[in-house]
Write an enzyme that holds these catalytic residues in place. Sequence first.
Site, PDB file in Angstrom:
ATOM      1  N   THR A  86       0.878  -1.180   0.000  1.00 47.96           N
ATOM      2  CA  THR A  86       0.000   0.000   0.000  1.00 47.96           C
ATOM      3  C   THR A  86       0.916   1.231   0.000  1.00 47.96           C
ATOM      4  O   THR A  86       0.972   1.969   0.988  1.00 47.96           O
ATOM      5  CB  THR A  86      -0.923   0.015   1.240  1.00 47.96           C
ATOM      6  N   GLU A 161      11.147  -5.498   9.663  1.00 50.73           N
ATOM      7  CA  GLU A 161      12.145  -6.068   8.766  1.00 50.73           C
ATOM      8  C   GLU A 161      13.447  -6.251   9.539  1.00 50.73           C
ATOM      9  O   GLU A 161      13.814  -5.415  10.359  1.00 50.73           O
ATOM     10  CB  GLU A 161      12.374  -5.128   7.568  1.00 50.73           C
ATOM     11  N   ARG A 259      -3.600   8.641  27.434  1.00 45.74           N
ATOM     12  CA  ARG A 259      -5.018   8.414  27.243  1.00 45.74           C
ATOM     13  C   ARG A 259      -5.612   9.704  26.682  1.00 45.74           C
ATOM     14  O   ARG A 259      -5.380  10.772  27.250  1.00 45.74           O
ATOM     15  CB  ARG A 259      -5.617   8.119  28.620  1.00 45.74           C
ATOM     16  N   GLY A 265      -1.697  21.377  31.320  1.00 48.84           N
ATOM     17  CA  GLY A 265      -1.558  22.733  31.869  1.00 48.84           C
ATOM     18  C   GLY A 265      -0.769  22.653  33.152  1.00 48.84           C
ATOM     19  O   GLY A 265       0.053  21.749  33.317  1.00 48.84           O
ATOM     20  N   CYS A 268       4.056  23.565  35.673  1.00 40.46           N
ATOM     21  CA  CYS A 268       5.366  23.046  35.247  1.00 40.46           C
ATOM     22  C   CYS A 268       5.489  22.826  33.744  1.00 40.46           C
ATOM     23  O   CYS A 268       6.414  23.337  33.120  1.00 40.46           O
ATOM     24  CB  CYS A 268       5.669  21.740  35.970  1.00 40.46           C
ATOM     25  N   LYS A 324      -5.846  19.921  37.175  1.00 43.07           N
ATOM     26  CA  LYS A 324      -6.114  18.469  37.250  1.00 43.07           C
ATOM     27  C   LYS A 324      -6.720  18.161  38.612  1.00 43.07           C
ATOM     28  O   LYS A 324      -6.836  19.051  39.464  1.00 43.07           O
ATOM     29  CB  LYS A 324      -4.840  17.654  36.995  1.00 43.07           C
TER      30      LYS A 324
HETATM   31  N1  LIG Z   1       7.585  -4.119   5.378  1.00 42.65           N
HETATM   32  C1  LIG Z   1       7.248  -4.207   6.624  1.00 42.65           C
HETATM   33  O1  LIG Z   1       8.079  -4.385   7.531  1.00 42.65           O
HETATM   34  C2  LIG Z   1       5.795  -4.089   7.037  1.00 42.65           C
HETATM   35  C3  LIG Z   1       5.419  -4.320   8.380  1.00 42.65           C
HETATM   36  C4  LIG Z   1       4.078  -4.261   8.712  1.00 42.65           C
HETATM   37  C5  LIG Z   1       3.120  -3.940   7.751  1.00 42.65           C
HETATM   38  N2  LIG Z   1       3.514  -3.696   6.472  1.00 42.65           N
HETATM   39  C6  LIG Z   1       2.469  -3.421   5.472  1.00 42.65           C
HETATM   40  O2  LIG Z   1       2.241  -4.649   4.773  1.00 42.65           O
HETATM   41  C7  LIG Z   1       1.943  -4.385   3.393  1.00 42.65           C
HETATM   42  C8  LIG Z   1       2.938  -5.093   2.499  1.00 42.65           C
HETATM   43  O3  LIG Z   1       4.219  -4.539   2.716  1.00 42.65           O
HETATM   44  P1  LIG Z   1       5.516  -5.171   2.085  1.00 42.65           P
HETATM   45  O4  LIG Z   1       6.658  -4.372   2.598  1.00 42.65           O
HETATM   46  O5  LIG Z   1       5.513  -6.641   2.276  1.00 42.65           O
HETATM   47  O6  LIG Z   1       5.267  -4.829   0.528  1.00 42.65           O
HETATM   48  P2  LIG Z   1       6.137  -5.319  -0.735  1.00 42.65           P
HETATM   49  O7  LIG Z   1       6.065  -4.231  -1.727  1.00 42.65           O
HETATM   50  O8  LIG Z   1       7.468  -5.817  -0.273  1.00 42.65           O
HETATM   51  O9  LIG Z   1       5.349  -6.584  -1.252  1.00 42.65           O
HETATM   52  C9  LIG Z   1       4.114  -6.512  -1.885  1.00 42.65           C
HETATM   53  C10 LIG Z   1       4.020  -7.691  -2.848  1.00 42.65           C
HETATM   54  O10 LIG Z   1       2.711  -7.703  -3.385  1.00 42.65           O
HETATM   55  C11 LIG Z   1       2.817  -8.141  -4.748  1.00 42.65           C
HETATM   56  N3  LIG Z   1       1.596  -7.749  -5.466  1.00 42.65           N
HETATM   57  C12 LIG Z   1       1.218  -6.532  -5.898  1.00 42.65           C
HETATM   58  N4  LIG Z   1       0.052  -6.616  -6.547  1.00 42.65           N
HETATM   59  C13 LIG Z   1      -0.323  -7.915  -6.521  1.00 42.65           C
HETATM   60  C14 LIG Z   1      -1.446  -8.624  -7.030  1.00 42.65           C
HETATM   61  N5  LIG Z   1      -2.403  -8.001  -7.689  1.00 42.65           N
HETATM   62  N6  LIG Z   1      -1.513  -9.949  -6.816  1.00 42.65           N
HETATM   63  C15 LIG Z   1      -0.532 -10.586  -6.135  1.00 42.65           C
HETATM   64  N7  LIG Z   1       0.558  -9.969  -5.661  1.00 42.65           N
HETATM   65  C16 LIG Z   1       0.660  -8.652  -5.845  1.00 42.65           C
HETATM   66  C17 LIG Z   1       4.073  -7.441  -5.246  1.00 42.65           C
HETATM   67  O11 LIG Z   1       4.586  -8.045  -6.409  1.00 42.65           O
HETATM   68  C18 LIG Z   1       4.981  -7.600  -4.032  1.00 42.65           C
HETATM   69  O12 LIG Z   1       5.744  -8.800  -4.119  1.00 42.65           O
HETATM   70  C19 LIG Z   1       1.959  -2.856   3.260  1.00 42.65           C
HETATM   71  O13 LIG Z   1       0.654  -2.372   3.427  1.00 42.65           O
HETATM   72  C20 LIG Z   1       2.841  -2.408   4.406  1.00 42.65           C
HETATM   73  O14 LIG Z   1       2.545  -1.098   4.802  1.00 42.65           O
HETATM   74  C21 LIG Z   1       4.824  -3.769   6.087  1.00 42.65           C
END
Ligand SMILES: NC(=O)c1ccc[n+]([C@@H]2O[C@H](COP(=O)([O-])OP(=O)(O)OC[C@H]3O[C@@H](n4cnc5c(N)ncnc54)[C@H](O)[C@@H]3O)[C@@H](O)[C@H]2O)c1
Length: 436
Positions: A86, A161, A259, A265, A268, A324
């Site tokens: 995304t 990652e 929360r 305020g 401090c 508070k």
């Molecule tokens: N990278 C991270 O550490 C992480 C952690 C938590 C959440 N996220 C979220 O998870 C989601 C994926 O992130 P990512 O880093 O793995 O993305 P990425 O770009 O590494 O992987 C996405 C994959 O989807 C494939 N794809 C695209 N269109 C497709 C389709 N129509 N059919 C099948 N496959 C298709 C692409 O070829 C690609 O391999 C995102 O929304 C991201 O924000 C990522």
Amino acid sequence: MKLAVFGLGYVGSVTAACLTEDGHDVVGVDSNREKVEIFNSGRAPIREPGLDELIASGVASRRLLATDDSVAAVEQSDAALICVGTPSRPDGSIELDHIRTVVADIGRALRGRTTPFTVILRSTVLPGTTRDIVLPILESASGLTIGEQLDLCFNPEFLREGSSIKDYREPPKIVVGTDHGKQNAITDQLYAQFECPRTDTVFEVAELAKYVDNSWHALKVSFANEMGRLARDLGVDGREVMTIMTGDTKLNISSRYLRPGFAYGGSCLPKDIAALQSHAQSRDLDLPLISAIPMSNEEHLQSAMHLIEDLGGDKVGLLGITFKSNTDDLRNSPFLELARRLLDSGREVRVFDPDFDPQGLIGANLAFLREQLPSFEQILVSSPDEVMAFGDIVVLGKNDEPLVDAALKLGPGQHLVDLAGMSVRPVVGSYVGIGW
Ligand SMILES: NC(=O)c1ccc[n+]([C@@H]2O[C@H](COP(=O)([O-])OP(=O)(O)OC[C@H]3O[C@@H](n4cnc5c(N)ncnc54)[C@H](O)[C@@H]3O)[C@@H](O)[C@H]2O)c1
């Protein structure tokens, strides 16, 4: 279980490999043929410690394979996990094309299906996306209705990652959003082995939880760096200072102050932040986070004012005036400031606060009150019931029993603006909270 994982990127390939390790039969789906081939040759399409080995063992056991055929993948599965990207558009908005395409593909593959199927969205999307975009596409492409043999969940991914296999095996938490906010049987089964906090909620809470986490993490990094720059400018060891700061798990690294409620305020916080700002200015030092804090606080005060203005009454009762609970300190009280702005806007105001005794007020506190609210003697009343009897709008400023008890006596036609976050709601009248 038989699972299809859509998107074999950083999230999807780890998810597919780990689900196989958990004992499921997994088919990974990616539109990129090269990734599919790499996967099927038993290698990881991305670099991640331990992933090559996990994929190799999954592929060798024939319980893990990859394909670009989404129809075949859905046909042989009980559930699909969507992990496609995304990414940001140039203006920062979120690109949902991959999600739309995959959801429509899954939907078409489900046409005429009579056995149950669950779609689990794991990609990060803004609140409203699952309900307003994913759900209608899925229903119209499949011809099925969510809640019958088709289920839909939003289940945010929290892995990082570089340590994502470890994060998969030891998740910090599991959050599952559904249409109705109740538990979902498939995710219950998928995550049964994890001993971590689990929240079942509605789509939108689960969607926002992911953004709140990432904002918090980015804020933490930037705050630590900003404090480091400030410390270096002052010739102080910033790492030692931050060790002291993070070692305090009562007030600092805890749920304290986290929360949603009303503005800060008191004597401090505003003073000390102003001192840092003034020091930074004198040294030509940029501390954008510190500078943003009073702006954010002012924005919160204004949003309370707007809430009250939108309700439209002329008489406003305030339950709470000191900054508070359990203190009579009025200095920089946001409630006092709110009272002043309400009076300036031409409204009539009445105030009650059990912590505030004007007879006992002396020194700086009294001077501050006289300066900020010269008419304070005319607006103070001696019981919360008088506030309730007076206000078209009643503003609850503190979560204290006598004030909450009074607020619960809200009458028909009266509005309660809750700035304190009471845990109960009045039975009659209208209720509006500031961050919930
Ligand atoms: N990278 C991270 O550490 C992480 C952690 C938590 C959440 N996220 C979220 O998870 C989601 C994926 O992130 P990512 O880093 O793995 O993305 P990425 O770009 O590494 O992987 C996405 C994959 O989807 C494939 N794809 C695209 N269109 C497709 C389709 N129509 N059919 C099948 N496959 C298709 C692409 O070829 C690609 O391999 C995102 O929304 C991201 O924000 C990522």
